[in-house]
Scaffold this motif. Structure first.
Motif, PDB file in Angstrom:
ATOM      1  N   VAL A  85      12.928  -6.888 -10.710  1.00  0.00           N
ATOM      2  CA  VAL A  85      12.771  -5.661 -11.497  1.00  0.00           C
ATOM      3  C   VAL A  85      11.537  -4.885 -11.042  1.00  0.00           C
ATOM      4  N   MET A  86      11.555  -3.616 -11.341  1.00  0.00           N
ATOM      5  CA  MET A  86      10.421  -2.726 -11.037  1.00  0.00           C
ATOM      6  C   MET A  86      10.248  -1.781 -12.206  1.00  0.00           C
ATOM      7  N   ALA A  87       9.000  -1.392 -12.472  1.00  0.00           N
ATOM      8  CA  ALA A  87       8.763  -0.363 -13.482  1.00  0.00           C
ATOM      9  C   ALA A  87       7.420   0.311 -13.254  1.00  0.00           C
ATOM     10  N   VAL A  88       7.327   1.484 -13.819  1.00  0.00           N
ATOM     11  CA  VAL A  88       6.086   2.247 -13.877  1.00  0.00           C
ATOM     12  C   VAL A  88       5.649   2.229 -15.338  1.00  0.00           C
ATOM     13  N   ALA A  89       4.368   1.974 -15.588  1.00  0.00           N
ATOM     14  CA  ALA A  89       3.883   1.936 -16.971  1.00  0.00           C
ATOM     15  C   ALA A  89       4.014   3.327 -17.604  1.00  0.00           C
ATOM     16  N   PRO A 130      -8.002   9.630  -2.310  1.00  0.00           N
ATOM     17  CA  PRO A 130      -7.162  10.608  -3.000  1.00  0.00           C
ATOM     18  C   PRO A 130      -6.052  11.132  -2.086  1.00  0.00           C
ATOM     19  N   ARG A 131      -4.902  11.388  -2.704  1.00  0.00           N
ATOM     20  CA  ARG A 131      -3.795  11.906  -1.899  1.00  0.00           C
ATOM     21  C   ARG A 131      -4.031  13.366  -1.567  1.00  0.00           C
ATOM     22  N   PRO A 132      -3.707  13.769  -0.325  1.00  0.00           N
ATOM     23  CA  PRO A 132      -3.750  15.197  -0.014  1.00  0.00           C
ATOM     24  C   PRO A 132      -2.815  15.924  -0.984  1.00  0.00           C
ATOM     25  N   LEU A 175       2.661  -5.566  -6.121  1.00  0.00           N
ATOM     26  CA  LEU A 175       1.800  -4.500  -6.629  1.00  0.00           C
ATOM     27  C   LEU A 175       1.971  -3.294  -5.726  1.00  0.00           C
ATOM     28  N   ARG A 176       2.067  -2.117  -6.328  1.00  0.00           N
ATOM     29  CA  ARG A 176       2.237  -0.888  -5.530  1.00  0.00           C
ATOM     30  C   ARG A 176       0.976  -0.050  -5.702  1.00  0.00           C
ATOM     31  N   ILE A 177       0.049  -0.193  -4.760  1.00  0.00           N
ATOM     32  CA  ILE A 177      -1.268   0.407  -4.950  1.00  0.00           C
ATOM     33  C   ILE A 177      -1.495   1.500  -3.911  1.00  0.00           C
ATOM     34  N   GLY A 178      -1.774   2.701  -4.395  1.00  0.00           N
ATOM     35  CA  GLY A 178      -2.002   3.838  -3.516  1.00  0.00           C
ATOM     36  C   GLY A 178      -3.462   4.209  -3.444  1.00  0.00           C
ATOM     37  N   SER A 179      -3.875   5.150  -4.297  1.00  0.00           N
ATOM     38  CA  SER A 179      -5.148   5.837  -4.112  1.00  0.00           C
ATOM     39  C   SER A 179      -6.379   4.927  -4.100  1.00  0.00           C
ATOM     40  N   ALA A 180      -6.349   3.798  -4.791  1.00  0.00           N
ATOM     41  CA  ALA A 180      -7.523   2.910  -4.745  1.00  0.00           C
ATOM     42  C   ALA A 180      -7.790   2.437  -3.319  1.00  0.00           C
ATOM     43  N   GLY A 216       2.359  -2.391 -11.386  1.00  0.00           N
ATOM     44  CA  GLY A 216       0.926  -2.315 -11.161  1.00  0.00           C
ATOM     45  C   GLY A 216       0.605  -1.304 -10.089  1.00  0.00           C
ATOM     46  N   MET A 217      -0.180  -0.295 -10.470  1.00  0.00           N
ATOM     47  CA  MET A 217      -0.635   0.751  -9.577  1.00  0.00           C
ATOM     48  C   MET A 217      -2.168   0.742  -9.625  1.00  0.00           C
ATOM     49  N   THR A 218      -2.778   1.765  -9.055  1.00  0.00           N
ATOM     50  CA  THR A 218      -4.238   1.799  -9.015  1.00  0.00           C
ATOM     51  C   THR A 218      -4.874   1.569 -10.391  1.00  0.00           C
ATOM     52  N   GLY A 219      -4.307   2.218 -11.423  1.00  0.00           N
ATOM     53  CA  GLY A 219      -4.947   2.178 -12.730  1.00  0.00           C
ATOM     54  C   GLY A 219      -4.600   0.973 -13.580  1.00  0.00           C
ATOM     55  N   VAL A 244       0.858  -1.191   0.000  1.00  0.00           N
ATOM     56  CA  VAL A 244       0.000   0.000   0.000  1.00  0.00           C
ATOM     57  C   VAL A 244       0.893   1.239   0.000  1.00  0.00           C
ATOM     58  N   VAL A 245       0.748   2.055  -1.032  1.00  0.00           N
ATOM     59  CA  VAL A 245       1.555   3.273  -1.162  1.00  0.00           C
ATOM     60  C   VAL A 245       0.878   4.382  -0.367  1.00  0.00           C
ATOM     61  N   THR A 246       1.581   4.866   0.659  1.00  0.00           N
ATOM     62  CA  THR A 246       0.982   5.796   1.626  1.00  0.00           C
ATOM     63  C   THR A 246       1.514   7.222   1.485  1.00  0.00           C
ATOM     64  N   LYS A 247       2.241   7.487   0.406  1.00  0.00           N
ATOM     65  CA  LYS A 247       2.858   8.809   0.233  1.00  0.00           C
ATOM     66  C   LYS A 247       1.844   9.941   0.366  1.00  0.00           C
ATOM     67  N   PHE A 248       2.319  11.021   0.977  1.00  0.00           N
ATOM     68  CA  PHE A 248       1.537  12.250   1.222  1.00  0.00           C
ATOM     69  C   PHE A 248       0.507  12.100   2.338  1.00  0.00           C
ATOM     70  N   PHE A 254      10.869   1.381  -0.349  1.00  0.00           N
ATOM     71  CA  PHE A 254      11.169   2.675  -0.950  1.00  0.00           C
ATOM     72  C   PHE A 254      11.028   2.538  -2.464  1.00  0.00           C
ATOM     73  N   ILE A 255      10.146   3.361  -3.057  1.00  0.00           N
ATOM     74  CA  ILE A 255       9.786   3.181  -4.467  1.00  0.00           C
ATOM     75  C   ILE A 255      10.101   4.415  -5.301  1.00  0.00           C
ATOM     76  N   GLY A 256      10.813   5.399  -4.721  1.00  0.00           N
ATOM     77  CA  GLY A 256      11.044   6.659  -5.441  1.00  0.00           C
ATOM     78  C   GLY A 256      12.483   6.840  -5.881  1.00  0.00           C
ATOM     79  N   GLU A 314       6.740   4.167   0.131  1.00  0.00           N
ATOM     80  CA  GLU A 314       6.911   5.619   0.110  1.00  0.00           C
ATOM     81  C   GLU A 314       7.845   5.973  -1.034  1.00  0.00           C
ATOM     82  N   ASN A 315       7.633   7.156  -1.627  1.00  0.00           N
ATOM     83  CA  ASN A 315       8.489   7.499  -2.764  1.00  0.00           C
ATOM     84  C   ASN A 315       9.408   8.695  -2.508  1.00  0.00           C
ATOM     85  N   ARG A 316       9.384   9.250  -1.296  1.00  0.00           N
ATOM     86  CA  ARG A 316      10.316  10.329  -0.982  1.00  0.00           C
ATOM     87  C   ARG A 316      11.080   9.979   0.283  1.00  0.00           C
TER      88      ARG A 316
HETATM   89  C1  LIG Z   1       2.434   6.844  -6.123  1.00  0.00           C
HETATM   90  C2  LIG Z   1       3.069   5.628  -6.673  1.00  0.00           C
HETATM   91  C3  LIG Z   1       2.338   4.437  -6.816  1.00  0.00           C
HETATM   92  C4  LIG Z   1       0.867   4.292  -6.452  1.00  0.00           C
HETATM   93  O1  LIG Z   1       0.086   5.094  -7.278  1.00  0.00           O
HETATM   94  P1  LIG Z   1      -1.527   4.973  -7.317  1.00  0.00           P
HETATM   95  O2  LIG Z   1      -1.873   5.353  -8.691  1.00  0.00           O
HETATM   96  O3  LIG Z   1      -2.042   5.914  -6.290  1.00  0.00           O
HETATM   97  O4  LIG Z   1      -1.874   3.576  -7.000  1.00  0.00           O
HETATM   98  C5  LIG Z   1       3.006   3.328  -7.310  1.00  0.00           C
HETATM   99  N1  LIG Z   1       4.302   3.385  -7.676  1.00  0.00           N
HETATM  100  C6  LIG Z   1       5.032   4.508  -7.556  1.00  0.00           C
HETATM  101  C7  LIG Z   1       6.460   4.486  -7.976  1.00  0.00           C
HETATM  102  C8  LIG Z   1       4.446   5.666  -7.058  1.00  0.00           C
HETATM  103  O5  LIG Z   1       5.184   6.779  -6.951  1.00  0.00           O
END
Ligand SMILES: *Cc1c(COP(=O)(O)O)cnc(C)c1O
Length: 228
Positions: free
Chosen positions: A161-165, A223-225, A214-219, A198-201, A33-37, A79-81, A56-58
């Motif tokens: 490995v890790m990636a963002v789409a 919504p993030r502050p 899976l790195r899932i935040g806002s779902a 894999g993120m929320t979308g 669960v991505v808890t950033k912000f 740490f994902i940032g 967390e990404n920061r």
């Molecule tokens: C914020 C973040 C996520 C989660 O994003 P959501 O769209 O809120 O699920 C996943 N991966 C990285 C690297 C992020 O910075």
């Protein structure tokens, strides 16, 4: 709090469905669960709901929040940032998995930040799935060299490995490329089988393409502050 529990349960149900649809065992997936912000209190609430992996990404936020939440049995900070080399010690002190190793210098800095009694640090190679070098991640052509470099770092354990789409193409073909890059890393180190994607979308597509983390935040968090 009730909303949080409901969102968590709904996402977990979607994860199970997506895994089964892909012929995979849901128990082989780790939901981070991505808890950033969000405030540290959210991490505590998630913990009470059974969440044991948070991301967390920061670095500054990771460091402050992990201190505020304090030690909790079984809680893993990911740490994902983007990490600066001069923050490697702080990252290492707070996180036990770093998903975003994209250059040899960062691997060296994380390795050098180990104390005598530091546990091994789990790391993943962040791979750039776009042609834009500013997006972060090692370019695919550099995967083997970076994987070999990391395996030579005494206190790092290469996990995968890790990636963002990419923003400008559908996620599935990008995650298929990532699966192929994962095989190249496993040719260097067979145990490095984690695929963080894999993120929320796009977590359903990521599961179909073999994601293990899976790195899932806002779902889940809502919504993030906003932040200035
Ligand atoms: C914020 C973040 C996520 C989660 O994003 P959501 O769209 O809120 O699920 C996943 N991966 C990285 C690297 C992020 O910075």
């Amino acid at each position: 709090m009730d909303d949080l529990a409901a969102r968590l349960a709904a996402v977990d149900a979607r994860i199970v469905d997506a895994a089964r649809a892909a012929g995979r065992d849901p128990s082989e997936l780790t939901r981070i669960v991505v808890t950033k912000f969000h405030p540290a209190q959210l991490v505590a609430s998630l913990y009470d709901l059974g969440v044991r992996d948070v991301g967390e990404n920061r670095q500054q936020e990771l460091s402050a929040k992990s201190v505020e939440v304090g030690p909790r049995e079984g809680l893993t900070w990911h740490f994902i940032g983007q990490a600066q080399t001069n923050k490697a010690r702080a990252v290492r002190a707070a996180a036990s998995v770093v998903h975003s190793v994209d250059r040899a210098r960062l691997a060296d800095a994380l390795d050098a930040a180990a104390d005598d009694d530091s546990p091994m640090l789990d790391v993943l190679l962040q791979i750039n799935l776009t042609d834009d070098p500013t997006r972060g991640g090692v370019a695919p052509g550099g995967i083997e060299a970076l994987a070999e470099h990391v395996t030579g770092c005494r206190t790092l354990r290469l996990r995968g490995v890790m990636a963002v789409a990419p923003l400008d193409e559908p996620p599935a073909p990008a995650f298929e490329r990532l699966a192929a890059y994962s095989e190249r890393v496993r040719a260097v180190l067979p145990d490095a089988s984690w695929i963080s994607a894999g993120m929320t979308g796009d977590f359903v597509e990521a599961i179909a393409c073999g994601a293990t983390h899976l790195r899932i935040g806002s779902a889940i968090t809502g919504p993030r502050p906003t932040r200035g």
